[in-house]
Design a protein around this motif. Structure first.
Motif, short mmCIF file in Angstrom:
data_model
loop_
_atom_site.label_atom_id
_atom_site.label_comp_id
_atom_site.label_asym_id
_atom_site.label_seq_id
_atom_site.Cartn_x
_atom_site.Cartn_y
_atom_site.Cartn_z
N UNK A 1 60.86 61.27 69.65
CA UNK A 1 61.20 62.65 70.00
C UNK A 1 60.77 63.60 68.87
N UNK A 2 61.00 63.18 67.64
CA UNK A 2 60.67 64.02 66.48
C UNK A 2 59.16 64.12 66.26
N UNK A 3 58.47 63.00 66.37
CA UNK A 3 57.05 62.95 66.01
C UNK A 3 56.11 63.08 67.19
N UNK A 4 56.62 62.96 68.40
CA UNK A 4 55.75 62.89 69.56
C UNK A 4 55.36 61.44 69.81
N UNK A 5 54.49 61.25 70.75
CA UNK A 5 54.07 59.89 71.11
C UNK A 5 53.49 59.19 69.89
N UNK A 6 53.98 58.01 69.59
CA UNK A 6 53.51 57.27 68.41
C UNK A 6 53.69 55.78 68.64
N UNK A 7 52.94 55.00 67.89
CA UNK A 7 53.11 53.55 67.90
C UNK A 7 54.16 53.18 66.87
N UNK A 8 54.96 52.17 67.17
CA UNK A 8 56.04 51.75 66.28
C UNK A 8 55.81 50.31 65.83
N UNK A 9 55.68 50.14 64.52
CA UNK A 9 55.47 48.82 63.91
C UNK A 9 56.72 48.45 63.14
N UNK A 10 57.32 47.31 63.43
CA UNK A 10 58.54 46.88 62.76
C UNK A 10 58.25 45.75 61.78
N UNK A 11 58.76 45.88 60.58
CA UNK A 11 58.80 44.76 59.63
C UNK A 11 60.19 44.17 59.74
N UNK A 12 60.32 43.00 60.34
CA UNK A 12 61.61 42.43 60.70
C UNK A 12 61.89 41.14 59.95
N UNK A 13 63.12 40.99 59.48
CA UNK A 13 63.55 39.75 58.83
C UNK A 13 63.36 38.57 59.76
N UNK A 14 63.11 37.41 59.17
CA UNK A 14 62.96 36.20 59.95
C UNK A 14 64.31 35.57 60.26
N UNK A 15 64.48 34.30 59.91
CA UNK A 15 65.69 33.58 60.30
C UNK A 15 66.86 33.73 59.34
N UNK A 16 66.60 34.30 58.16
CA UNK A 16 67.65 34.45 57.16
C UNK A 16 67.71 35.90 56.74
N UNK A 17 68.92 36.44 56.63
CA UNK A 17 69.08 37.88 56.52
C UNK A 17 69.78 38.28 55.23
N UNK A 18 69.81 39.60 55.01
CA UNK A 18 70.21 40.14 53.71
C UNK A 18 71.63 39.82 53.31
N UNK A 19 72.51 39.64 54.27
CA UNK A 19 73.92 39.36 53.91
C UNK A 19 74.13 37.90 53.53
N UNK A 20 73.05 37.12 53.44
CA UNK A 20 73.17 35.73 53.01
C UNK A 20 73.61 34.81 54.12
N UNK A 21 73.05 35.00 55.31
CA UNK A 21 73.46 34.21 56.47
C UNK A 21 72.25 33.98 57.37
N UNK A 22 72.45 33.15 58.40
CA UNK A 22 71.41 32.95 59.41
C UNK A 22 71.48 34.07 60.43
N UNK A 23 70.36 34.38 61.05
CA UNK A 23 70.35 35.36 62.14
C UNK A 23 70.97 34.74 63.39
N UNK A 24 71.47 35.60 64.27
CA UNK A 24 72.14 35.14 65.49
C UNK A 24 71.24 34.27 66.36
#
Length: 385
Positions: free
Chosen positions: A26-49
């Motif tokens: 909405x802010x930028x108009x039509x755009x492509x979105x690229x996500x850098x996403x954590x794998x199987x282990x996350x910042x709080x020191x646990x496994x992902x769901x």
């Protein structure tokens, strides 16, 4: 057209995440979105769901176009390291020109002031003095910034998303602009509000089997088994009880006497919550203890994290994401892995990191009621939406 980057865990992907993507457009108009996403282990020191390919698929159906992996040595780390790794992934695409992130403040300008302050010698000296008091790092950081900028300017450091936003801005290279999207609805670890629930609340409900309660706040019905550290609890304790002090000291962020404390707690505790409780003091943040225990389980050391992410691992994409990948093929500064087999052609350092990630995935397979077989990393290609 802008190509926007988002750094996330999506654990799980929920309506708030979809709202951020929609609000960015909405802010930028039509755009492509690229996500850098954590794998199987996350910042709080646990496994992902659930596994990273399932989460990537949820993100693509929720508005993302391309999902790249943030490898474990950066994903399961402090806010500064997490931010540096995520920004490094997005910058290496050569295509991302805006970084969008959730923010309690909803304004990048005051966060940029804080980011500039945190990179000055005056701040480092103020922080050193505060740390000598023995207070937790986060409190010392806040007080040091407050001494230099005043209470109002330093206030965003008390908010988890603003705090992470400051670290993103510190890591941003020229050519990538920050975009702060105001977080709405439920706050971090707060009850649901305004039709939104926090990821921590949703994780708790899902792990308690309250799927029907969680689903109104998700973007799609929940499917599949749910991973939990409880299934590898004794493995963690066994690992700590067979480690030497020197081995624990080789883990990241294990200084200030924390290594010895973790080792002693591991020998006394009968479960993970007891372990965290025994190791906890006013000085050590709970998340820091959990990450240290996780690194012990995974057999990782500070030396296993290179200076920067050495490749771009594709977890999923849609038609527009495929166009972004073509652009990355011309402009990316790192190898792009769209198949696990591509890892075999990497240089020694990058290949070693992929092997390490494969090992982390094998251990993740033990976090289910019915353990998953090894080799999962080598058999799984990108999700296509």
């Amino acid at each position: 057209m802008h190509i926007v980057g988002i750094i996330a865990e999506y654990d799980p992907f929920h309506r708030g995440h979809a709202w951020q993507i929609a609000e960015t457009r909405r802010v930028l108009g039509d755009c492509a979105v690229v996500c850098a996403m954590s794998g199987h282990w996350v910042q709080r020191g646990s496994c992902s769901l659930t596994d990273k390919w399932t989460r990537a698929g949820m993100a693509l159906r929720g508005g993302a176009d391309l999902v790249l992996e943030l490898p474990t040595p950066w994903a399961a780390a402090s806010a500064e390291t997490f931010a540096r790794g995520g920004v490094g992934v997005l910058a290496a695409t050569g295509a991302v020109d805006v970084l969008s992130f959730g923010s309690e403040t909803g304004d990048a300008a005051p966060l940029q002031v804080l980011a500039a302050c945190l990179d000055t010698p005056a701040y480092r000296e103020a922080l050193r003095r505060e740390l000598e008091t023995g207070a937790p790092f986060a409190a010392c950081r806040h007080r040091a910034a407050e001494a230099l900028l005043g209470p109002q300017a330093a206030a965003p450091l008390a908010h988890p998303n603003d705090n992470l936003g400051v670290e993103y801005i510190r890591a941003l290279p020229p050519g990538i602009a920050p975009l702060a999207i105001r977080r709405i609805g439920a706050g971090h670890d707060a009850p649901p509000a305004g039709g939104f629930a926090s990821a921590s609340t949703l994780r708790r409900w899902l792990r308690e089997g309250k799927i029907a309660r969680a689903e109104p706040y998700l973007t799609e019905p929940w499917q599949g088994d749910i991973a939990s550290m409880e299934w590898c609890e004794r493995t963690v304790l066994a690992r700590l009880r067979t480690m030497s002090l020197e081995e624990v000291q080789a883990l990241p962020d294990s200084g200030e006497g924390l290594a010895a404390r973790i080792l002693a707690a591991g020998r006394e505790a009968g479960d993970l919550e007891s372990l965290y409780r025994l190791a906890k003091t006013k000085r050590y943040a709970h998340a820091r203890i959990r990450r240290l225990v996780l690194w012990a389980l995974l057999g990782l050391t500070a030396a296993d994290r290179p200076a920067r992410v050495p490749y771009l691992r594709v977890l999923g994409f849609n038609a527009r994401g495929r166009e972004v990948l073509r652009e990355m093929g011309r402009r990316a500064s790192l190898p792009i892995l769209t198949k696990p087999a591509h890892a075999r052609a990497l240089g020694a350092g990058a290949a070693a990191l992929f092997q390490l990630e494969a090992r982390c995935t094998d251990i993740y397979g033990l976090c289910f009621a019915q353990p998953r077989p090894g080799g999962w990393e080598w058999r799984s290609g990108p999700v296509r939406a």
